[in-house]
Structure formats: structure tokens, C-alpha cells
Design a protein around this motif. Structure first.
Motif, PDB file in Angstrom:
ATOM      1  N   GLU A 137      12.795   8.527 -10.401  1.00 15.25           N
ATOM      2  CA  GLU A 137      12.481   8.560 -11.841  1.00 15.25           C
ATOM      3  C   GLU A 137      13.396   9.530 -12.593  1.00 15.25           C
ATOM      4  N   ALA A 169      16.492   7.651 -13.275  1.00 18.04           N
ATOM      5  CA  ALA A 169      16.302   6.762 -14.427  1.00 18.04           C
ATOM      6  C   ALA A 169      16.420   7.559 -15.718  1.00 18.04           C
ATOM      7  N   PHE A 211      17.313  -5.402 -10.224  1.00 20.10           N
ATOM      8  CA  PHE A 211      17.051  -5.758  -8.831  1.00 20.10           C
ATOM      9  C   PHE A 211      17.554  -7.155  -8.476  1.00 20.10           C
ATOM     10  N   VAL A 221      10.461  -7.245  -8.686  1.00 21.62           N
ATOM     11  CA  VAL A 221       9.151  -7.117  -8.052  1.00 21.62           C
ATOM     12  C   VAL A 221       8.033  -7.525  -9.022  1.00 21.62           C
ATOM     13  N   VAL A 238      10.939   7.856 -19.849  1.00 28.89           N
ATOM     14  CA  VAL A 238      12.348   8.242 -19.901  1.00 28.89           C
ATOM     15  C   VAL A 238      12.614   9.112 -21.123  1.00 28.89           C
ATOM     16  N   GLU A 258       5.264  -0.535  -1.324  1.00 31.60           N
ATOM     17  CA  GLU A 258       6.380   0.388  -1.535  1.00 31.60           C
ATOM     18  C   GLU A 258       7.331  -0.175  -2.584  1.00 31.60           C
ATOM     19  N   GLN A 290       6.663  -2.090  -5.110  1.00 27.66           N
ATOM     20  CA  GLN A 290       6.110  -1.957  -6.460  1.00 27.66           C
ATOM     21  C   GLN A 290       6.281  -0.528  -6.973  1.00 27.66           C
ATOM     22  N   PHE A 304       8.508   1.663  -6.008  1.00 31.96           N
ATOM     23  CA  PHE A 304       9.922   1.947  -6.254  1.00 31.96           C
ATOM     24  C   PHE A 304      10.396   1.274  -7.542  1.00 31.96           C
ATOM     25  N   TYR A 305       9.917   0.066  -7.765  1.00 30.93           N
ATOM     26  CA  TYR A 305      10.308  -0.652  -8.984  1.00 30.93           C
ATOM     27  C   TYR A 305       9.904   0.165 -10.214  1.00 30.93           C
ATOM     28  N   CYS A 306       8.663   0.651 -10.212  1.00 31.94           N
ATOM     29  CA  CYS A 306       8.194   1.450 -11.355  1.00 31.94           C
ATOM     30  C   CYS A 306       8.983   2.749 -11.483  1.00 31.94           C
ATOM     31  N   ARG A 307       9.179   3.409 -10.359  1.00 29.68           N
ATOM     32  CA  ARG A 307       9.885   4.698 -10.420  1.00 29.68           C
ATOM     33  C   ARG A 307      11.333   4.520 -10.861  1.00 29.68           C
ATOM     34  N   SER A 308      11.934   3.420 -10.439  1.00 32.53           N
ATOM     35  CA  SER A 308      13.327   3.194 -10.833  1.00 32.53           C
ATOM     36  C   SER A 308      13.435   2.956 -12.338  1.00 32.53           C
ATOM     37  N   ARG A 309      12.268   2.688 -12.970  1.00 32.61           N
ATOM     38  CA  ARG A 309      12.273   2.522 -14.428  1.00 32.61           C
ATOM     39  C   ARG A 309      11.892   3.815 -15.138  1.00 32.61           C
ATOM     40  N   GLY A 310      11.689   4.879 -14.345  1.00 33.21           N
ATOM     41  CA  GLY A 310      11.461   6.182 -14.965  1.00 33.21           C
ATOM     42  C   GLY A 310      10.043   6.699 -14.867  1.00 33.21           C
ATOM     43  N   LEU A 311       9.117   5.921 -14.286  1.00 36.14           N
ATOM     44  CA  LEU A 311       7.735   6.393 -14.178  1.00 36.14           C
ATOM     45  C   LEU A 311       7.600   7.344 -12.990  1.00 36.14           C
ATOM     46  N   SER A 312       6.792   8.393 -13.168  1.00 32.11           N
ATOM     47  CA  SER A 312       6.534   9.285 -12.050  1.00 32.11           C
ATOM     48  C   SER A 312       5.726   8.520 -11.005  1.00 32.11           C
ATOM     49  N   GLU A 313       5.651   9.075  -9.823  1.00 29.56           N
ATOM     50  CA  GLU A 313       4.919   8.395  -8.763  1.00 29.56           C
ATOM     51  C   GLU A 313       3.453   8.200  -9.166  1.00 29.56           C
ATOM     52  N   ASP A 353       2.118   8.138 -12.248  1.00 31.58           N
ATOM     53  CA  ASP A 353       2.000   7.129 -13.309  1.00 31.58           C
ATOM     54  C   ASP A 353       2.195   5.723 -12.749  1.00 31.58           C
ATOM     55  N   LEU A 391      -0.490   2.746 -13.037  1.00 31.74           N
ATOM     56  CA  LEU A 391      -0.139   1.471 -13.655  1.00 31.74           C
ATOM     57  C   LEU A 391      -0.490   0.313 -12.726  1.00 31.74           C
ATOM     58  N   ILE A 392      -0.149   0.472 -11.458  1.00 26.24           N
ATOM     59  CA  ILE A 392      -0.399  -0.595 -10.498  1.00 26.24           C
ATOM     60  C   ILE A 392      -1.912  -0.775 -10.293  1.00 26.24           C
TER      61      ILE A 392
END
Ligand SMILES: Nc1ncnc2c1ncn2[C@@H]1O[C@H](COP(=O)(O)OP(=O)(O)OP(=O)(O)O)[C@@H](O)[C@H]1O
Ligand SMILES: [Mg+2]
Lengths: 251, 488
Positions: free
Chosen positions: A75, A78, A86, A90, A108, B435, B437, B439-448, B450, B454-455
């Protein structure tokens, strides 16, 4: 100055070495293409750069805008302006696309010390981006990637990129599964961002994407190493002759 | 959709830690001596100036209770409860107020802290697109009921049950115990013997209740039990939506909560009953917390009547709760939508019973269990089709989500069909937060954290959409708070 500097990067997955010493410098404002046979490590490189768990770095370094990228959480990367589109987006059941995107955008923004965007302004921006990408507003109401066609998923990635406005986008085969019109739209989406504040690594198997997004450099990855780099003409040559000769050269 | 925007706000806004409803209110309290005996029951009945028949009813329940033992079939474990070590009556010292102006300001401040729109002005300001009438029960006593006049104009009765006993004895007498008999089970019998307050709702024939009704329950006094009793009646073609919320201070000791809720829906009537249960769950080591042993049952007596239970259970050390529907009227419909979250050492054994008696009756069950920490979460459900329930239909969906590998999720569905034309469908899934899901969220800037929220919220979406808007938002916040510290 390089935005991204990869030096001697080695990484393994489940104890298996996949990246075996990658060197790559991506100057600010440039778009580089990464090509290479199936299983050569393209997606692995993308995941390592975005910090996915299970992709263990065993050597080398990566600097992103002067920072030690490998020391950062996904994060944080990001927030620093890295975005990964991707290869296989997902699905998030029950999570609305608009909700997801605004949450991401605000996370962000917070991390960057910027003001959060309110729902109304978010919707305005989102709708404008959707129009530019010839996508329906209805996309916002649907759950993230759930029931999306292959092409819709890819376009949704580009839509996210358009809203998050990264400094570095890694597009992992965003062109696969797109019809010709969608391909043009996606390429336009990337080209619209091109400029001194935007760089990209475009992973692809096909010249037809590079006809629309003309890269500054092309790198060929084979068995975890960059075996060849050149100008846009390299991709055209590969289209004609395939990877066979290169792999042999590298070995 | 504004709900979407709200969700984002909520998920990102919740950053404060721990149980923030855990404060104690400094007010003078009148306590009955500890212990349960005929004398205690007579004292409660006398304090409430009850008629003779009700005292007799209580004493009968007490006699039944003395012959019963605690049920042990649920997947919960706790040290023995000493029923003689509990105060069965606790009331703020001041006299029962006649109007909001008379309510102890300290109490009003407590409800303000809890975010309850107790005063009418606050209710108006706080709730968009509709008004919520609130009854607030503090320990054993109902302290205020708002919006009385508006409701009275519509013919709706909404008041503390102790007041209903005085003002509408014929209604209370006709319906009290008609859905959950005094000797129904150990905890229902205990409640019948000692219940102190709760809400009473009566919606007459043809009336659509003009606003959401809601009750907030608050346990404040130490070593007290809370035994509230709620009775809701919707006559022919009536409609009402009712909500309850619950909180308690943080304490090292366990406190007992044994409530009974009875719903009666006559011809074509509809009752929606929603719960956001956030009793103190105990600390991370499993010390303290509320034992929540609750009997909730609705009777769809009339043809094409409808009852739905929607619950979000995030609190309590132990939850033992099976909101049920008796589908008697032809074509009647029962629904159960549940989110049960357990973290740390919490234990939840919850589910529903759908008893199909009439022809063409139908029921829907959607249960979402989320376990984290070392908690245990069990769905226990019964679908029973009686011989006359021709063409009965049930659809059950039970999904469990595990966070971490020290928690447990269990699904125990019982299906009994005694009519060949009935159709019962059951689907169950158990999953972990994937995992990819995260990673997808975190790669968009959400903390673990959050990302997990969300999930998990997505996982619960089907249930949350059954809640009135403002409570759906509250439910999401609670979920986030309950799961705090469950990842990483
Ligand atoms: N999670 C994993 N577990 C085991 N092996 C993995 C895993 N991820 C990648 N690999 C292996 O690493 C190698 C590189 O995979 P990667 O996905 O990076 O290839 P790629 O270049 O992106 O290929 P493609 O063009 O097919 O997308 C492959 O041999 C693959 O099987
Ligand atoms: Mg790949």
C-alpha cells in the motif's frame, strides 16, 4: 534521471528461483515494453515490484523515485505512485466498484497528505474517466470484477489507473483478451497519461499493442534475465522471428 | 447510491481502537438484593405495580424454571453461572420520568455518547429521510420513549412493556407468552419470572407504522442481569420495522443477558425486526463480557403474513440465540438474515428455526459467520416442514469466513420434512480471505486492515442491505471495530 532503477534483482517463488539478476532503468516519462516467452518471469517481476507476499527477493535492489522500493509495503508503494494492472484481475464479491475505487483513492490521498475526495466529486471524476474509456456508468455499481467478461476486467484495470493517476504503471498483458476497439481505447487511456509525470512498463506478447502505445525501449525477458534490449524495432523483429533465437543466445 | 459512499466513509473512518462503548455512567441506582427467589419476583412485580395475574404468571414461570437445567447442546463453554449472585432488578434512583425533560441529564449524556437520538430534535437531525422513535432501556428500566404523540395519532402503541401492562392490560394479557410460553426453555423461563422491562409495540389493523421504531438496551450496573421482554403485535395488514441496539460497559466479570422477544403477525401483516448487538465481548484474553442467552420467536399467524429477523451480532462473550419463525398462516413468509462476528475468545452459537405449518409457506435463511482470533462461530439451524405444509419452500445459505487459523466455523443444519411436496435447498461455503484479494486491495493503496474490512463487508452485503440505511452504516463500523487486530 531514472524513476525506476532495478539492479541485479533476484527473486524466488516457493523456493524456486525465477528472477535471476534483472537490470533495468526506466527514465522519468518513458514507456518501456517487456516481452518474453510464457513463464519467463514477466508477471513475477510485476509482483515483486508491487510487493506481493510469497515473492521473495533474494538479491539486488530497486529504487523508485529515490526510495528503496523493496522496503515498502504494497500500500505504501501504491501511495508512492506505483500501479499494477493485473494480468488476472481479482474478483471482490459484494464490494461495489465505486466504493472500492473511492476507498482506494482516498487511502492513497491520505497517505500523500492530500484532501479526501467526497462522493459527489468522485462520481464526477469517475464518470468522466468512464466516458473517455467508452465504458458504461453501470460499471460503477457492479461488484469489483464479479461476472465481468475478460475484456471488461482489463478495461476496469485501466479505469482504475485513470483515476489513481500513478507515476509508474505496470501493465501486465492488459491487451490480452481485448477486442480491437477495446485495445485502441486502452492504448488511448495510457497515451493520455503519457508525459513527464508518467512512466510505464508494458508487458505484452503482441506488437499490435505497441502499434498504439509506441514504447521508448523494448526489453526481452527470458528465464529470469533481460536478454535483449532495443528500440521499438526490436518488438517488430520479434514478431517476425519469435523468441527461439534469443533464448539460444542467452544460454 | 448513497449507501455506497457511506460504506467508503465508514471503512476509512474507523481507526479508533477497542470497545468504545465501555464507559460507565455515574448515577444512583436502586438494586434489589442479589439472588433469585419468590421474594425477588414479588419485589419486582410490586416495584412495577403489576396486576395479580402477572405476578401469578411470573411465579408459575419461576416454578417451571426451578425444575429445568441449562441447555448444553450449544457449542459454547463457560464456567457455571451462579444465578444467586446476580441482582435481578436495577433502576436509576430517580422516579420514572413522565417526559424527556424529566430524564436524568447524566442518562441523556450516556445515550448521547452511544449515539442514540434520544431527544426528538436529535432524532430529527440525525436520521435522514425518516424518523426513528426510540425507547431506551437502562439496566432494568425504560427511561424514555420518543415520538409518542406522532405514533399515537397513527394509532400505534409504542411504550415500555411495564407501562403497557398498566395501560393496555387486555392486549398484554392476550399476547404475552403466546409465542414463547413461560416454560419454553431454561432462559425463557428465567426471563418470564424476572423480566424487568422492554418494549411493547401494537400496530392496529391497516396501519403502516409511520417511522422506524427502535430500542436501545444498556447494561450499566455491576453484577446485574438484564432480562428484557419485547412484545410486538401487527394486526391485519399492518406494517412495522423495529430495531434494537445493545451495549454494556467493560467489566472483568461476566454479566447475564437473557431476553425474550415475541412477535405476532396477523393476516397480511409484516414485521421487520433488526438487531445490532454489541454487548461487551470481553477483552483479548477472554476476561469479562456478556453472556447473551436470548429467545426470539415470531408467529406468522395470519395468511400471507411476513416476519423477518435481521441480526448483526458483533458483541458478547457468548451468544446463544436462534430467532425463529412459526409459519402458520397460509402463504406466510419467514426470513433470517444474520451476520455473526467472533474475535479473540468470543463464542457464538446462533441460527434460526423455521417451522412450516401452513400450506405454501416459504422461508429464506442467509447466514454469514466470520471468525477471527481464537473464536468459535457456529450456525445452527432447523427447517421443519409439518405434514400440512404443502408446497412449502425453504432456501438456506450459510457462508463462513475464517480470518487466521486458530478460529473455528461450524455449520449444523437440521432439516425435517414431513410433506413430500416441500422443497428445501441448502448451500454452505467456508472460505478464508484469499491472499489474492488482500493483495489486490493493498496494491490499490488500502492498508491490510482496511482491505480485510472491505472484503468482509462485501461478504456481508446481502445481510446489510436488509438493514435500514443508518443501521447498515453502524453495522459496518462495528464490524471493523470487532475485527481490529485480527490480521497481521
Ligand atoms: N505462485 C507460484 N508458485 C509456483 N510457481 C510459480 C508461481 N508464480 C510463478 N511461478 C513460476 O514462475 C515462472 C514465471 O512465471 P510468470 O507468471 O512470472 O511468467 P510470465 O512471464 O508472466 O508468463 P506468461 O507470459 O505466461 O504470463 C513460471 O515457471 C511459473 O510457473
Ligand atoms: Mg504473466
Amino acid at each position: 534521471m531514472a524513476l525506476l532503477e532495478i539492479e541485479g534483482l533476484c527473486a524466488e517463488v516457493e523456493g524456486k528461483p525465477i528472477l535471476r539478476g534483472i537490470d533495468l532503468a526506466l527514465p522519468i516519462g518513458e514507456v518501456h515494453a517487456i516481452m518474453g516467452p510464457n513463464g519467463s518471469g514477466k508477471s513475477t517481476l510485476a509482483y515483486v515490484l508491487s510487493g506481493r507476499e510469497g515473492y521473495t527477493v533474494t538479491g539486488g535492489s530497486v529504487r523508485f523515485a529515490g526510495q528503496d522500493l523493496l522496503a515498502m509495503e504494497p500500500e505504501e508503494r501504491a501511495a508512492a505512485g506505483l500501479f499494477l494492472a493485473f494480468q488476472y484481475p481479482v474478483e471482490l464479491p459484494g464490494v461495489g466498484n465505486a466504493n472500492f475505487l473511492r476507498t482506494a483513492l482516498n487511502a492513497v490521498r491520505r497517505a500523500r497528505g492530500e484532501k479526501e475526495i467526497d462522493a459527489i466529486n468522485f462520481l464526477k471524476e469517475a464518470r468522466a474517466a468512464l466516458r473517455r474509456l467508452s465504458m458504461a456508468d453501470e460499471m460503477l455499481k457492479r461488484n469489483v470484477n464479479v461476472g465481468f467478461s475478460g475484456g471488461e476486467k482489463k478495461r476496469n484495470e485501466v479505469f482504475q489507473m485513470a483515476l489513481l493517476k500513478p507515476r509508474l504503471a505496470i501493465l501486465d498483458e492488459t491487451d490480452s483478451g481485448l477486442d480491437i476497439d477495446a485495445l485502441k481505447i486502452v492504448a488511448e487511456g495510457v497515451n493520455a497519461l503519457r508525459g513527464k509525470d508518467f512512466s510505464a512498463l508494458v508487458i505484452t506478447h503482441y506488437q499490435r499493442l505497441l502499434d498504439h502505445i509506441v514504447p521508448d525501449r523494448v526489453h526481452v525477458l527470458s528465464a529470469g534475465r533481460i536478454v535483449r534490449s532495443g528500440g521499438p524495432e526490436l518488438a517488430k523483429a520479434l514478431e517476425a522471428s519469435g523468441y527461439a533465437g534469443l533464448a539460444a543466445e542467452a544460454a | 447510491m448513497p449507501a455506497v459512499a457511506e460504506t467508503i466513509e465508514t471503512v476509512s473512518a474507523v481507526t479508533e481502537g477497542g470497545y468504545k462503548w465501555g464507559f460507565e455512567t455515574e448515577i444512583e441506582t436502586e438494586l434489589a438484593p442479589k439472588g433469585l427467589s419468590e421474594e425477588t419476583i414479588r419485589l419486582i412485580s410490586a416495584r412495577k405495580e403489576e396486576p395479580e395475574w402477572l405476578l401469578a404468571w411470573r411465579l408459575k414461570a419461576f416454578a417451571a424454571w426451578q425444575t429445568m437445567t441449562e441447555p448444553h447442546w450449544a457449542r459454547v463453554a463457560h464456567p457455571p453461572i451462579d444465578y444467586q449472585d446476580i441482582h435481578y432488578y436495577a433502576a436509576p434512583r430517580k422516579k420514572t420520568p413522565k417526559s424527556l425533560a424529566e430524564v436524568d441529564p447524566e442518562l441523556l449524556r450516556t445515550y448521547e455518547k452511544l449515539g442514540i437520538p434520544l431527544s426528538e430534535r436529535a432524532a430529527l437531525a440525525g436520521v435522514e429521510g425518516g424518523q426513528v422513535a426510540v425507547d431506551a432501556v437502562f439496566d432494568s428500566v425504560s427511561v424514555a420513549t420518543t415520538f409518542r404523540e406522532t405514533l399515537a395519532k397513527a394509532g400505534v402503541i409504542f411504550c415500555p412493556i411495564s407501562e403497557a401492562v398498566r395501560e393496555h392490560p387486555e392486549l398484554v394479557r392476550r399476547y404475552l407468552g403466546s409465542v414463547v410460553p413461560a416454560g419454553d426453555n431454561f432462559f425463557a423461563a428465567l426471563n418470564s419470572a424476572v423480566f424487568t422491562d422492554g418494549s411493547f409495540v401494537f400496530v392496529p389493523r391497516g396501519v403502516r407504522c409511520p417511522m422506524e421504531l427502535s430500542t436501545y438496551f444498556r447494561i450499566n450496573a455491576r453484577s446485574t442481569g438484564q432480562f428484557e421482554r419485547t412484545l410486538i403485535i401487527a394486526e391485519d395488514n399492518a406494517y412495522v420495522s423495529y430495531l434494537e441496539g445493545c451495549t454494556a460497559p467493560m467489566r472483568d466479570e461476566n454479566q447475564l443477558h437473557a431476553a425474550v422477544v415475541e412477535l405476532v403477525a396477523l393476516n397480511e401483516a409484516e414485521i421487520k425486526y433488526s438487531t445490532v448487538q454489541n454487548w461487551y465481548p470481553g477483552d483479548a484474553e477472554g476476561r469479562g463480557g456478556i453472556y447473551n442467552f436470548v429467545t426470539k420467536r415470531g408467529a406468522c399467524r395470519g395468511r400471507r403474513s411476513k416476519i423477518s429477523w435481521t441480526q448483526v451480532e458483533t458483541g458478547s462473550a457468548i451468544t446463544w440465540k436462534y430467532p425463529s419463525c412459526i409459519l402458520q398462516g397460509e402463504g406466510s413468509h419467514g426470513a433470517f438474515y444474520s451476520v455473526a462476528v467472533t474475535n479473540n475468545h468470543q463464542q457464538a452459537d446462533t441460527g434460526t428455526k423455521m417451522i412450516h405449518i401452513g400450506a405454501n409457506t416459504s422461508s429464506t435463511i442467509v447466514s454469514k459467520g466470520i471468525s477471527a482470533g481464537r473464536s468459535n462461530n457456529t450456525y445452527r439451524g432447523l427447517v421443519r416442514i409439518m405434514p400440512k405444509a404443502a408446497n412449502a419452500r425453504n432456501f438456506t445459505q450459510c457462508d463462513s469466513l475464517l480470518i487466521g487459523d486458530k478460529c473455528g466455523a461450524h455449520t449444523v443444519p437440521y432439516i425435517e420434512s414431513r410433506n413430500a411436496t416441500a422443497r428445501v435447498e441448502h448451500e454452505a461455503t467456508t472460505s478464508k480471505i484469499a491472499e489474492d484479494q488482500l493483495f489486490y486491495c493493498r496494491s490499490r493503496g488500502l492498508s491490510e486492515e482496511d482491505s480485510v474490512n472491505l472484503i468482509v463487508n462485501g461478504f456481508c452485503r446481502e445481510v446489510f442491505k436488509e438493514l435500514p440505511m443508518e443501521f447498515a452504516v453502524e453495522a459496518q463500523k462495528l464490524l471493523a471495530v470487532s475485527l481490529e487486530g485480527s490480521v497481521g
